[in-house]
Design a protein around this motif. Structure first.
Motif, mmCIF file in Angstrom:
data_model
loop_
_atom_site.group_PDB
_atom_site.id
_atom_site.type_symbol
_atom_site.label_atom_id
_atom_site.label_comp_id
_atom_site.label_asym_id
_atom_site.label_seq_id
_atom_site.Cartn_x
_atom_site.Cartn_y
_atom_site.Cartn_z
ATOM 1 N N GLY A 54 -11.641 12.094 4.993
ATOM 2 C CA GLY A 54 -11.683 10.974 5.935
ATOM 3 C C GLY A 54 -12.121 9.689 5.282
ATOM 4 N N ARG A 55 -13.256 9.755 4.569
ATOM 5 C CA ARG A 55 -13.773 8.541 3.926
ATOM 6 C C ARG A 55 -12.923 8.156 2.721
ATOM 7 N NH1 ARG A 55 -20.021 8.285 2.877
ATOM 8 N NH2 ARG A 55 -19.936 7.468 5.024
ATOM 9 N N GLY A 56 -12.571 9.101 1.866
ATOM 10 C CA GLY A 56 -11.827 8.768 0.655
ATOM 11 C C GLY A 56 -10.485 8.133 0.958
ATOM 12 N N LEU A 57 -9.740 8.739 1.878
ATOM 13 C CA LEU A 57 -8.422 8.215 2.223
ATOM 14 C C LEU A 57 -8.537 6.877 2.946
ATOM 15 C CD1 LEU A 57 -5.392 8.670 2.226
ATOM 16 C CD2 LEU A 57 -5.637 10.091 4.257
ATOM 17 N N SER A 58 -9.514 6.752 3.852
ATOM 18 C CA SER A 58 -9.688 5.506 4.598
ATOM 19 C C SER A 58 -10.059 4.352 3.685
ATOM 20 C CB SER A 58 -10.769 5.680 5.671
ATOM 21 O OG SER A 58 -10.390 6.619 6.639
ATOM 22 N N MET B 18 -0.940 3.333 -4.612
ATOM 23 C CA MET B 18 0.195 3.900 -3.883
ATOM 24 C C MET B 18 0.579 3.057 -2.666
ATOM 25 S SD MET B 18 -0.650 7.976 -4.030
ATOM 26 C CE MET B 18 -1.120 8.747 -5.582
ATOM 27 N N VAL B 19 -0.408 2.489 -1.980
ATOM 28 C CA VAL B 19 -0.101 1.700 -0.782
ATOM 29 C C VAL B 19 0.316 0.279 -1.134
ATOM 30 C CG1 VAL B 19 -1.684 3.075 0.613
ATOM 31 C CG2 VAL B 19 -2.473 0.927 -0.362
ATOM 32 N N SER B 20 0.188 -0.112 -2.395
ATOM 33 C CA SER B 20 0.555 -1.478 -2.770
ATOM 34 C C SER B 20 2.025 -1.763 -2.495
ATOM 35 C CB SER B 20 0.241 -1.721 -4.251
ATOM 36 O OG SER B 20 1.067 -0.917 -5.087
ATOM 37 N N LEU B 21 2.887 -0.778 -2.706
ATOM 38 C CA LEU B 21 4.325 -0.989 -2.516
ATOM 39 C C LEU B 21 4.643 -1.277 -1.057
ATOM 40 C CD1 LEU B 21 7.198 -1.059 -3.528
ATOM 41 C CD2 LEU B 21 7.257 1.441 -3.452
ATOM 42 N N GLY B 22 4.035 -0.517 -0.153
ATOM 43 C CA GLY B 22 4.253 -0.772 1.268
ATOM 44 C C GLY B 22 3.775 -2.157 1.660
ATOM 45 N N ARG C 115 -9.499 8.729 -7.489
ATOM 46 C CA ARG C 115 -8.580 9.080 -6.397
ATOM 47 C C ARG C 115 -8.407 7.905 -5.440
ATOM 48 N NH1 ARG C 115 -9.326 15.294 -5.824
ATOM 49 N NH2 ARG C 115 -10.789 15.734 -7.503
ATOM 50 N N ILE C 116 -9.513 7.210 -5.153
ATOM 51 C CA ILE C 116 -9.446 6.038 -4.272
ATOM 52 C C ILE C 116 -8.605 4.941 -4.908
ATOM 53 C CG2 ILE C 116 -10.831 4.170 -3.281
ATOM 54 C CD1 ILE C 116 -13.048 6.232 -2.801
ATOM 55 N N LEU C 117 -8.786 4.707 -6.206
ATOM 56 C CA LEU C 117 -7.975 3.705 -6.894
ATOM 57 C C LEU C 117 -6.493 4.068 -6.868
ATOM 58 C CD1 LEU C 117 -10.177 2.873 -10.026
ATOM 59 C CD2 LEU C 117 -9.732 1.404 -8.047
ATOM 60 N N LEU C 118 -6.190 5.360 -7.001
ATOM 61 C CA LEU C 118 -4.794 5.784 -6.968
ATOM 62 C C LEU C 118 -4.181 5.554 -5.596
ATOM 63 C CD1 LEU C 118 -4.980 9.100 -9.053
ATOM 64 C CD2 LEU C 118 -4.072 6.879 -9.774
ATOM 65 N N TYR D 255 -7.016 3.428 1.312
ATOM 66 C CA TYR D 255 -5.945 2.772 2.059
ATOM 67 C C TYR D 255 -6.349 1.354 2.472
ATOM 68 C CZ TYR D 255 -2.381 2.052 5.677
ATOM 69 O OH TYR D 255 -1.357 1.544 6.445
ATOM 70 N N SER D 256 -7.564 1.200 2.986
ATOM 71 C CA SER D 256 -8.006 -0.109 3.469
ATOM 72 C C SER D 256 -8.141 -1.113 2.339
ATOM 73 C CB SER D 256 -9.344 0.027 4.208
ATOM 74 O OG SER D 256 -9.200 0.810 5.360
ATOM 75 N N LEU D 257 -8.713 -0.689 1.220
ATOM 76 C CA LEU D 257 -8.830 -1.596 0.080
ATOM 77 C C LEU D 257 -7.458 -1.975 -0.468
ATOM 78 C CD1 LEU D 257 -11.870 -0.052 -1.852
ATOM 79 C CD2 LEU D 257 -11.817 -2.211 -0.586
ATOM 80 N N GLY D 258 -6.531 -1.012 -0.486
ATOM 81 C CA GLY D 258 -5.186 -1.310 -0.964
ATOM 82 C C GLY D 258 -4.466 -2.317 -0.086
#
Length: 427
Positions: A355-359, A235-239, A228-231, A362-365
């Motif tokens: 909180g942790r998974g999304l953060s 997803m944020v790569s495009l932005g 899920r974190i990799l996905l 997103y941050s790694l992306g």
């Protein structure tokens, strides 16, 4: 409680969650506009590295600290609650902003000046690592069945902040002499951002004292959390690709077509204002996703962002107007993707781990696809001589985003109902 009270409460929740993202993007745009001034003010001129190179490297330190902050602050918000997590993020962010705004220059304190700037940027990066994930979790957990529409306020806040930063730069450059603007224009702009951070801290602290919201009950680790974190990263790569292109195009216009700096400011203003005008369409698209959980608009947007950059690079003669308008065109086409993105990513996780998974995702992306973009694109441009490389970078990130959205659908279908139920019990 009356409907009017519900509306007032909802607006207060939105403002509380979004204000950190507003300050973040304001600081991001301000730092990029004033990089030359920051270099002269805080960095020595006699080193082998260029001053601007050092200033931009310091800017990049924020990305290094983000994943650490994402893990620590995201986990803290999962354990202690969203509002304590948001307050901690805002306190660290405000402290870093005040330090940057008030830091003495290199002529006054020597090497302590760049050290303080680096420390402040690391502090802000640590804070920003948790900000997006915790704030988005807070938004969607207070809007059952309207998660994507409520989370879309994050993007509206980012665009508004960028527009405000552009207006501040245009105003200061118009009112101040060139010498005064170079000497302390950055401090005025940075102080405005710091004041916004302090207001946000007071708002979050006040809301936390009035509303004692229960914390989601602990639950076992989710299946394939790493996937899920990799996905989310994909997803944020495009932005990140489009954001980088937005920063690159003004530089390209100045270096190749000799467009004035002020003209690039107005082009940025048009980009942000054009996106803001389309906010009603953003909300309609997000509401459609809330009702149907269909991802076809997102995939079609990705397809368009694979095709359009190639057309721009290969078949359309580049002119100053085209270069400066390209970021707006790409962002408008990307609206069909970004409108639902924040809510989609949040619903990949259950509330106890969101909180942790999304953060972290997103941050790694952002760190990987945003932080590496200038170096990667610059290296390929120098190697090949092709100035259109950033367009192909957008194409690559659009392809990765489409794959990630398609793969994430299995987690969304499986977990959306239980996630919403858990969020309701936690509110």
């Amino acid at each position: 409680m009356t409907s009017g009270s519900h509306g007032a409460q909802g607006r207060r929740y939105v403002l509380t969650a979004v204000i950190g993202n507003v300050v973040e993007y304001y600081d991001l745009v301000i730092y990029s506009y004033f990089s030359a001034s920051i270099a002269r003010i805080f960095f020595p001129s006699h080193l082998s590295f260029s001053q601007i190179g050092l200033a931009l490297a310091t800017f990049g330190f924020t990305l290094l600290a983000r994943p650490v902050g994402a893990y620590v602050l995201g986990g803290y918000a999962d354990r202690k609650g969203r509002l304590p997590g948001l307050t901690a993020c805002m306190a660290l962010m405000a402290a870093g902003g005040v330090l940057i705004a008030l830091c003495p220059d290199y002529e006054s304190i020597g090497y302590a000046a760049p050290c303080l700037i680096v420390f402040a940027r690391l502090l802000q990066g640590f804070s920003l690592g948790g900000e997006f994930g915790v704030a988005t979790s807070f938004l969607i957990e207070h809007a059952p069945h309207h998660e994507a529409k409520r989370a879309s306020w994050q993007a509206v806040g980012q665009i508004s902040a960028s527009l405000c930063a552009c207006c501040v730069v245009l105003t200061l450059s118009g009112l101040m002499t060139s010498d005064a603007y170079a000497a302390y224009g950055f401090r005025i702009a940075a102080m405005l951002g710091s004041l916004g951070g302090l207001v946000g801290l007071a708002l979050r602290y006040s809301l936390g004292r009035r509303d004692h919201l229960p914390v989601a009950r602990p639950s076992p680790a989710e299946e394939r959390t790493w996937l899920r974190i990799l996905l989310v990263m994909g997803m944020v790569s495009l932005g990140s690709g489009i954001t980088y292109l937005g920063f690159y195009m003004p530089h390209y216009a100045q270096s190749v077509f000799h467009v004035s700096v002020r003209a690039t400011y107005w082009a940025a203003f048009a980009t942000y204002a054009g996106q803001l005008v389309l906010t009603p369409l953003r909300w309609r698209l997000a509401a459609y996703f809330d009702r149907t959980k269909r991802i076809y608009p997102m995939l079609l947007s990705c397809l368009g962002l694979m095709i359009l950059p190639v057309l721009l690079v290969e078949w359309v003669p580049w002119t100053p107007a085209l270069v400066l308008c390209a970021p707006l065109v790409l962002n408008v086409l990307g609206l069909f993707y970004f409108a639902s993105l924040d809510g989609y990513m949040g619903l990949l996780f259950g509330s106890a781990h969101r909180g942790r998974g999304l953060s972290v995702g997103y941050s790694l992306g952002v760190a990987l696809f945003g932080g590496m973009a200038p170096m990667l694109n610059g290296a390929v441009i120098n190697l090949t001589g092709l100035q259109g490389v950033p367009g192909y970078y957008v194409l690559a990130t659009a392809l990765l985003a489409a794959i990630s959205v398609g793969m994430g659908r299995r987690f969304l279908k499986k977990d959306v109902a239980s996630s919403v139920d858990a969020d309701r019990s936690a509110i």
